[in-house]
Design a protein around this motif. Structure first.
Motif, mmCIF file in Angstrom:
data_model
loop_
_atom_site.group_PDB
_atom_site.id
_atom_site.type_symbol
_atom_site.label_atom_id
_atom_site.label_comp_id
_atom_site.label_asym_id
_atom_site.label_seq_id
_atom_site.Cartn_x
_atom_site.Cartn_y
_atom_site.Cartn_z
ATOM 1 N N PHE A 1 -103.311 49.183 7.211
ATOM 2 C CA PHE A 1 -102.941 50.156 8.232
ATOM 3 C C PHE A 1 -101.780 49.570 9.009
ATOM 4 N N ARG A 2 -100.781 50.379 9.242
ATOM 5 C CA ARG A 2 -99.617 49.864 9.957
ATOM 6 C C ARG A 2 -99.546 50.484 11.344
ATOM 7 N N HIS A 3 -99.353 49.629 12.325
ATOM 8 C CA HIS A 3 -99.213 50.103 13.702
ATOM 9 C C HIS A 3 -97.899 49.629 14.254
ATOM 10 N N LEU A 4 -97.162 50.555 14.807
ATOM 11 C CA LEU A 4 -95.865 50.217 15.370
ATOM 12 C C LEU A 4 -96.042 49.937 16.858
ATOM 13 N N ASN A 5 -95.394 48.902 17.344
ATOM 14 C CA ASN A 5 -95.519 48.535 18.746
ATOM 15 C C ASN A 5 -94.246 47.887 19.230
ATOM 16 N N ILE A 6 -94.217 47.614 20.532
ATOM 17 C CA ILE A 6 -93.134 46.804 21.059
ATOM 18 C C ILE A 6 -93.775 45.492 21.474
ATOM 19 N N LEU A 7 -93.290 44.386 20.925
ATOM 20 C CA LEU A 7 -93.819 43.076 21.287
ATOM 21 C C LEU A 7 -92.693 42.293 21.930
ATOM 22 N N ASN A 8 -92.869 42.004 23.221
ATOM 23 C CA ASN A 8 -91.847 41.274 23.972
ATOM 24 C C ASN A 8 -90.441 41.802 23.740
ATOM 25 N N GLY A 9 -90.306 43.130 23.821
ATOM 26 C CA GLY A 9 -88.987 43.722 23.718
ATOM 27 C C GLY A 9 -88.490 43.986 22.314
ATOM 28 N N SER A 10 -89.178 43.456 21.306
ATOM 29 C CA SER A 10 -88.731 43.709 19.928
ATOM 30 C C SER A 10 -89.671 44.689 19.255
ATOM 31 N N ILE A 11 -89.178 45.365 18.247
ATOM 32 C CA ILE A 11 -90.048 46.273 17.497
ATOM 33 C C ILE A 11 -90.979 45.424 16.660
ATOM 34 N N GLY A 12 -92.258 45.655 16.816
ATOM 35 C CA GLY A 12 -93.249 44.866 16.100
ATOM 36 C C GLY A 12 -94.093 45.750 15.216
ATOM 37 N N LEU A 13 -94.497 45.205 14.118
ATOM 38 C CA LEU A 13 -95.351 45.942 13.199
ATOM 39 C C LEU A 13 -96.632 45.148 13.030
ATOM 40 N N ILE A 14 -97.752 45.797 13.326
ATOM 41 C CA ILE A 14 -99.038 45.127 13.119
ATOM 42 C C ILE A 14 -99.623 45.701 11.841
ATOM 43 N N SER A 15 -99.813 44.847 10.850
ATOM 44 C CA SER A 15 -100.409 45.285 9.591
ATOM 45 C C SER A 15 -101.862 44.848 9.592
ATOM 46 N N ASN A 16 -102.733 45.817 9.501
ATOM 47 C CA ASN A 16 -104.169 45.544 9.555
ATOM 48 C C ASN A 16 -104.729 45.560 8.147
ATOM 49 N N TYR A 17 -105.086 44.383 7.654
ATOM 50 C CA TYR A 17 -105.696 44.282 6.324
ATOM 51 C C TYR A 17 -107.192 44.433 6.524
ATOM 52 N N ALA A 18 -107.620 45.674 6.478
ATOM 53 C CA ALA A 18 -108.990 46.000 6.861
ATOM 54 C C ALA A 18 -110.058 45.232 6.085
ATOM 55 N N GLU A 19 -109.792 44.957 4.809
ATOM 56 C CA GLU A 19 -110.812 44.260 4.007
ATOM 57 C C GLU A 19 -111.115 42.869 4.543
ATOM 58 N N THR A 20 -110.102 42.208 5.105
ATOM 59 C CA THR A 20 -110.339 40.844 5.582
ATOM 60 C C THR A 20 -110.395 40.770 7.106
ATOM 61 N N GLY A 21 -110.160 41.884 7.769
ATOM 62 C CA GLY A 21 -110.185 41.886 9.239
ATOM 63 C C GLY A 21 -109.079 41.062 9.867
ATOM 64 N N THR A 22 -107.970 40.883 9.143
ATOM 65 C CA THR A 22 -106.867 40.127 9.737
ATOM 66 C C THR A 22 -105.705 41.067 10.073
ATOM 67 N N PHE A 23 -104.934 40.645 11.059
ATOM 68 C CA PHE A 23 -103.806 41.432 11.516
ATOM 69 C C PHE A 23 -102.565 40.559 11.442
ATOM 70 N N HIS A 24 -101.586 41.026 10.710
ATOM 71 C CA HIS A 24 -100.329 40.272 10.612
ATOM 72 C C HIS A 24 -99.289 40.967 11.450
#
Lengths: 154, 406
Positions: free
Chosen positions: B301-324
């Motif tokens: 699952f991809r979530h778009l956000n702003i992280l400290n002023g930059s465009i950030g993408l949070i990729s949620n690998y649901a099977e392992t519960g990790t977020f990159h």
């Protein structure tokens, strides 16, 4: 008794001797901001003159002034007065004397000045030799062409 | 150059870690770092150097970005189908060291009767929200008049200044077709000192009419429409732009609206970051590199956000519960995505709901508790608040400037 002692120590003066022989009389609390000097004092309590062999008088003067005046406003204006060579020598001094606030301020300043420059300019600044082969460099330049757009002319 | 400097620098820069140079480099933006790969070999592998990356990450998180000056955090809560556990839509301000204090913010009184609103895009632009009315208090879930769809307004909660945006003529152009109105962006265009809203319309044949008639009508083109506050009107946009991935939320940076889009091409669906420039109404697509995902995960699952002023993408690998978490160095350049953080595994966490200041990421847990995870300390804490599957954290900067011209 204890109060008197602390009063005495806060106004105690220390002499710092720069690499070119220039002497600076500073208050103990100023000198303590230089962690290297603090370590020296810790080792030899009675010392009055501390040699600073790696730093020229002109730079030590600037460093001492920085410690006395540092605040957000001062820091913002501080770096504007110095050219790149001086900034680097000041950074060497700040690293040797171990003054974290000044190190941070100078690193930020140097970064700001090289941000939009070419790789050639940066090599000159850091006195680095290019160890890429011409083919390797050409490949990098082609692959990341977009990163070379809008770069300042040297 | 001074002999002393030359000698010391040479000695220092031959050191295995390139220490002083690395400290300086870690403060540079991505574009510069990528350009400086040409300087020397060791600088071309900086992103693989964990010592350097730790410094870079620390700097990135502690950077005092002006984006966050005088901002506060808001929690927007939307649960119109809930059976009474939550109010259908509510807005709260979050305070305190651990965000434990909340103050409710009242919706504007637009229609003389209490209404609930949805915040378009979960963004505030110069202290203004673009809000969509989702129904009268007490009548939620009872269906609404088709003509009430897509009613929006611009609202500044600090001054309570509010402007109801006139309905667009395009969704209801044809009586045989029902529109699906999808918000894509709201922002401010500095050049023309104007606020704009961009939406996408898709049409479906109206089923209560004569079926044969509507199918005969054939196909109704989907279209883009844009509203400009200056002209107080809507117009069509002739653009072939990828639409937002269903259920996604976009972000806004100075004059540009971004969303995670998908477009069909040949046998595949391609995903892109779509960046729409409000000043000249053009767009740029940024794809993601094929090696972005570290595992062959079927569910990302991809979530778009702003992280400290930059465009950030949070990729949620649901099977392992990790977020990159990856940040984008330059819009339009897919090679400038840099993976900065790996969070987890966090098995109890469902999905991110927004990013606060200084590396605070907010998540909703599977038990509906809302938590925040700090990228610096790597600690996770509950904020003592529960949320339904649609709730968002927003960065809000209060403004007392009027946006309507007299």
């Amino acid at each position: 008794m204890a109060e008197e002692k602390s009063q005495a120590s806060s106004s105690k003066m220390l002499t710092l001797k720069a690499s070119d022989g220039v002497l600076f009389e500073v208050e103990l609390n100023i000198a303590k901001e230089m962690k290297t000097v603090q370590a020296y004092i810790d080792d030899c309590e009675d010392i009055e003159t501390i040699p600073i062999p790696n730093v020229l008088g002109k730079h030590l003067a600037i460093v001492i002034e920085y410690i006395k005046k540092t605040n957000e406003e001062y820091d913002a204006e501080f770096e504007k007065q110095w050219n790149m060579d001086d900034l680097q020598l000041l950074l060497l001094a700040a690293n040797y004397l171990n003054i974290s606030g000044l190190q941070e301020c100078l690193c930020k300043a140097i970064a700001k000045r090289i941000e939009n420059k070419s790789p050639e300019y940066v090599r000159k600044v850091f006195n680095i030799e290019n160890d890429h082969s011409p083919e390797e460099e050409a490949k990098l330049r082609k692959e990341y062409k977009w990163a070379f757009e809008g770069v300042d002319k040297d | 150059m001074d002999k002393l400097l030359a000698a010391t620098t040479k000695k220092v820069s031959n050191h295995i870690y390139d220490d002083p140079a690395f400290v300086i480099l870690s403060k540079l933006p991505l574009k510069s770092l990528i350009r400086f790969r040409c300087v020397r070999k060791s600088w071309s592998v900086l992103f693989q150097n964990s010592y350097f990356m730790d410094m870079f990450r620390r700097n990135f998180l502690s950077k005092d970005h002006s984006y966050y000056n005088d901002t506060s955090l808001l929690l927007y809560h939307f649960a119109p189908w809930d059976d009474g556990n939550y109010e259908p839509s509510a807005l709260y301000s979050l305070f305190g060291e651990r965000f434990e204090k909340t103050v409710k913010i009242d919706w504007p009184n637009l229609y003389q009767v209490p209404y609930y609103f949805n915040i378009y895009g979960s963004v505030s632009v110069n202290g203004i929200f673009c809000i969509e009315d989702i129904g009268r208090v007490g009548s939620i879930g009872q269906g609404c008049n088709i003509e009430e769809l897509g009613r929006i307004a611009l609202w500044n909660p600090a001054t309570d200044e509010c402007k109801v945006i006139p309905p667009s003529p395009f969704p209801f152009e044809s009586p045989c077709w029902d529109p699906l109105i999808e918000f894509h962006g709201f922002g401010y265009c500095q050049g023309s000192d104007d606020y704009k809203v961009i939406r996408h319309l898709t049409f479906f044949p109206r089923t209560d009419g004569d079926r044969e008639e509507t199918w005969k009508d054939g196909y109704h083109e989907s279209l883009w429409e844009i509203y400009c506050l200056k002209y107080n009107s809507w117009r069509k946009l002739d653009l072939d732009m990828p639409t937002q991935f269903a259920g996604g939320a976009g972000v806004y940076t100075d004059g540009v609206c971004h969303w995670w889009g998908e477009s069909e091409s040949q046998n595949d669906v391609e995903v892109y970051l779509v960046s729409f420039y409000l000043n000249n109404e053009t767009f740029v697509k940024t794809s993601i590199p094929s090696n972005m995902d570290y595992i062959d995960s079927a569910i990302v699952f991809r979530h778009l956000n702003i992280l400290n002023g930059s465009i950030g993408l949070i990729s949620n690998y649901a099977e392992t519960g990790t977020f990159h978490i990856s940040i984008l160095g330059e819009v339009g350049i897919k090679e400038s995505w840099i993976k900065l953080f790996i969070v987890g595994p966090l098995p109890c966490v469902e999905h991110p709901i927004g990013i606060g200041k200084k590396g605070d990421i907010f998540f909703r847990k599977k038990d509906n508790e809302l938590v925040w995870f700090n990228l610096n300390t790597q600690k996770i804490e509950e904020i003592g608040f529960k949320g339904d599957s649609y709730c968002q954290i927003l960065i809000y900067k209060e403004s007392f400037l009027p946006f309507l011209k007299e």
